[in-house]
Design an enzyme around this catalytic site. Sequence first.
Site, mmCIF file in Angstrom:
data_model
loop_
_atom_site.group_PDB
_atom_site.id
_atom_site.type_symbol
_atom_site.label_atom_id
_atom_site.label_comp_id
_atom_site.label_asym_id
_atom_site.label_seq_id
_atom_site.Cartn_x
_atom_site.Cartn_y
_atom_site.Cartn_z
ATOM 1 N N SER A 124 0.828 -1.200 0.000
ATOM 2 C CA SER A 124 0.000 0.000 0.000
ATOM 3 C C SER A 124 0.862 1.250 0.000
ATOM 4 C CB SER A 124 -0.890 -0.008 1.255
ATOM 5 O OG SER A 124 -1.487 1.262 1.446
ATOM 6 N N TYR A 149 -1.858 -0.815 10.565
ATOM 7 C CA TYR A 149 -2.138 -1.438 9.257
ATOM 8 C C TYR A 149 -0.988 -1.130 8.294
ATOM 9 C CZ TYR A 149 -3.552 -1.498 4.427
ATOM 10 O OH TYR A 149 -3.551 -1.675 3.066
ATOM 11 N N LYS A 153 2.276 -3.544 6.480
ATOM 12 C CA LYS A 153 2.704 -3.568 5.064
ATOM 13 C C LYS A 153 4.207 -3.274 4.979
ATOM 14 C CE LYS A 153 -1.364 -4.332 3.213
ATOM 15 N NZ LYS A 153 -1.659 -5.618 2.572
HETATM 16 C C1 WQD Z 1 -9.835 9.515 1.000
HETATM 17 C C2 WQD Z 1 -10.119 11.003 1.204
HETATM 18 C C3 WQD Z 1 -10.355 11.643 3.506
HETATM 19 C C4 WQD Z 1 -14.034 9.303 4.169
HETATM 20 C C5 WQD Z 1 -7.007 4.605 3.021
HETATM 21 C C6 WQD Z 1 -5.895 3.825 3.641
HETATM 22 C C7 WQD Z 1 -5.003 3.274 2.563
HETATM 23 C C8 WQD Z 1 -5.813 2.507 1.551
HETATM 24 C C9 WQD Z 1 -6.922 3.360 0.992
HETATM 25 C C10 WQD Z 1 -5.699 0.172 2.015
HETATM 26 C C11 WQD Z 1 -9.348 11.608 2.359
HETATM 27 C C12 WQD Z 1 -11.668 11.823 2.764
HETATM 28 C C13 WQD Z 1 -12.907 9.861 3.588
HETATM 29 C C14 WQD Z 1 -15.104 10.146 4.591
HETATM 30 C C15 WQD Z 1 -13.883 12.057 3.814
HETATM 31 N N1 WQD Z 1 -6.340 1.320 2.124
HETATM 32 N N2 WQD Z 1 -12.841 11.217 3.431
HETATM 33 N N3 WQD Z 1 -14.983 11.492 4.402
HETATM 34 O O1 WQD Z 1 -7.348 7.560 3.832
HETATM 35 O O2 WQD Z 1 -6.572 8.015 1.446
HETATM 36 O O3 WQD Z 1 -6.473 5.717 2.349
HETATM 37 O O4 WQD Z 1 -7.714 3.810 2.105
HETATM 38 O O5 WQD Z 1 -4.663 -0.056 1.455
HETATM 39 O O6 WQD Z 1 -4.067 2.395 3.169
HETATM 40 O O7 WQD Z 1 -5.124 4.699 4.437
HETATM 41 O O8 WQD Z 1 -8.687 6.736 1.851
HETATM 42 O O9 WQD Z 1 -11.060 6.782 1.286
HETATM 43 O O10 WQD Z 1 -10.405 6.876 3.729
HETATM 44 O O11 WQD Z 1 -9.998 8.871 2.272
HETATM 45 O O12 WQD Z 1 -13.800 13.276 3.666
HETATM 46 O O13 WQD Z 1 -16.160 9.687 5.125
HETATM 47 O O14 WQD Z 1 -11.503 11.161 1.527
HETATM 48 O O15 WQD Z 1 -10.117 12.713 4.409
HETATM 49 O O16 WQD Z 1 -8.990 12.941 2.012
HETATM 50 P P1 WQD Z 1 -7.243 7.130 2.432
HETATM 51 P P2 WQD Z 1 -10.110 7.264 2.326
#
Ligand code: WQD
Length: 333
Positions: A124, A149, A153
């Site tokens: 990741s 998590y 990785k």
């Molecule tokens: C994306 C953007 C949030 C939810 C995570 C893991 C990473 C990978 C992918 C496994 C950010 C914003 C999110 C919400 C929001 N997983 N957001 N409201 O954090 O980039 O990555 O998932 O491998 O390891 O860390 O993904 O989809 O959670 O967030 O505003 O209800 O959406 O702040 O900017 P992230 P995400």
Amino acid sequence: MKILVTGGAGYIGSHTCVELLNAGFELVVIDDFSNSKPTVIEKIKTITGKDFSFYEMDYLNRSLLEKIFKENEIGAVINFAGYKAVGESVEKPIDYYINNVSGALVLLDTMKKYGVKKFVFSSSATVYGEPKKIPLTEDCHVGETTNPYGTTKLFIEQILKDIYRSDSTWDIAILRYFNPVGAHESGLIGEDPEGIPNNLMPYITKVASHELEKLSIFGNDYDTKDGTGVRDYIHVVDLAKGHVLALNKLDKEEKGLFVYNLGTGKGYSVLDIVKTYEKVNNVEIPYQITERRKGDIAIYYADPTKAKEELGFVASKTLDDMCQDAYRFASKK
Ligand code: WQD
């Protein structure tokens, strides 16, 4: 020779099984259904019209794993098995280290015992921690991961580097995913998290299908074009195809340990996603701006040049495709 796919009923695992079967590979799939559903196995067969061996089991079970290597001629392994919820990993670090790290070690040790040395690892972009530069290239600093998590990785990547240093007859591909989203165009398989989703796209999808009332946008005061977080969203089918390309490289070319970013090289903000999702699906996504989420980073996207040059990998699906396919899957469930 068969490909052993661990976690093959999961979100990325199931989409990769479809692409592997379509590419003519024979599969042995294992999954314990801790974060997936048995129906996914049948759906993979329906989509591809192909059959494969499936065992419901915990990959930490060494004797069952040895049985698989004894009963099947395994040529390579793709490891998707593992817990992947960032927030949950902070609350349950021991569960994450046992399942992700010990599980990988049992798998790798069993592979070694049976002389199987081709391994594709589902890593990741989280291993980059707080990025020192954007876009991220594979030689960027890794470390200072912000949750257990991500640290699992990082640890498994280090284990793989140590294995390769001890025995260069291993063939290893480490694939660093950015933000996988979307679903197979059939709408039969897709991202189907239990409960309240942590990630943006499945949350938006539940708002669109009225399972959740409104989206909370975690902060709009980041140093980005509209103040909301920017990420490199990649269609899960493009990501799956990247695994086929990585496997072909391990099959056909020089031995080695290879690290690739699997991303599009484009960054989209949260508001970009909301607006695109509403447009392509003709739905409304009510939202409120709330506080930043702890540990979130402003901007994260890949430089995908290396995967393009060495694997021929280019993500082709658009943001419209990602939003449309995600909504279709939810509507068909
Ligand atoms: C994306 C953007 C949030 C939810 C995570 C893991 C990473 C990978 C992918 C496994 C950010 C914003 C999110 C919400 C929001 N997983 N957001 N409201 O954090 O980039 O990555 O998932 O491998 O390891 O860390 O993904 O989809 O959670 O967030 O505003 O209800 O959406 O702040 O900017 P992230 P995400």
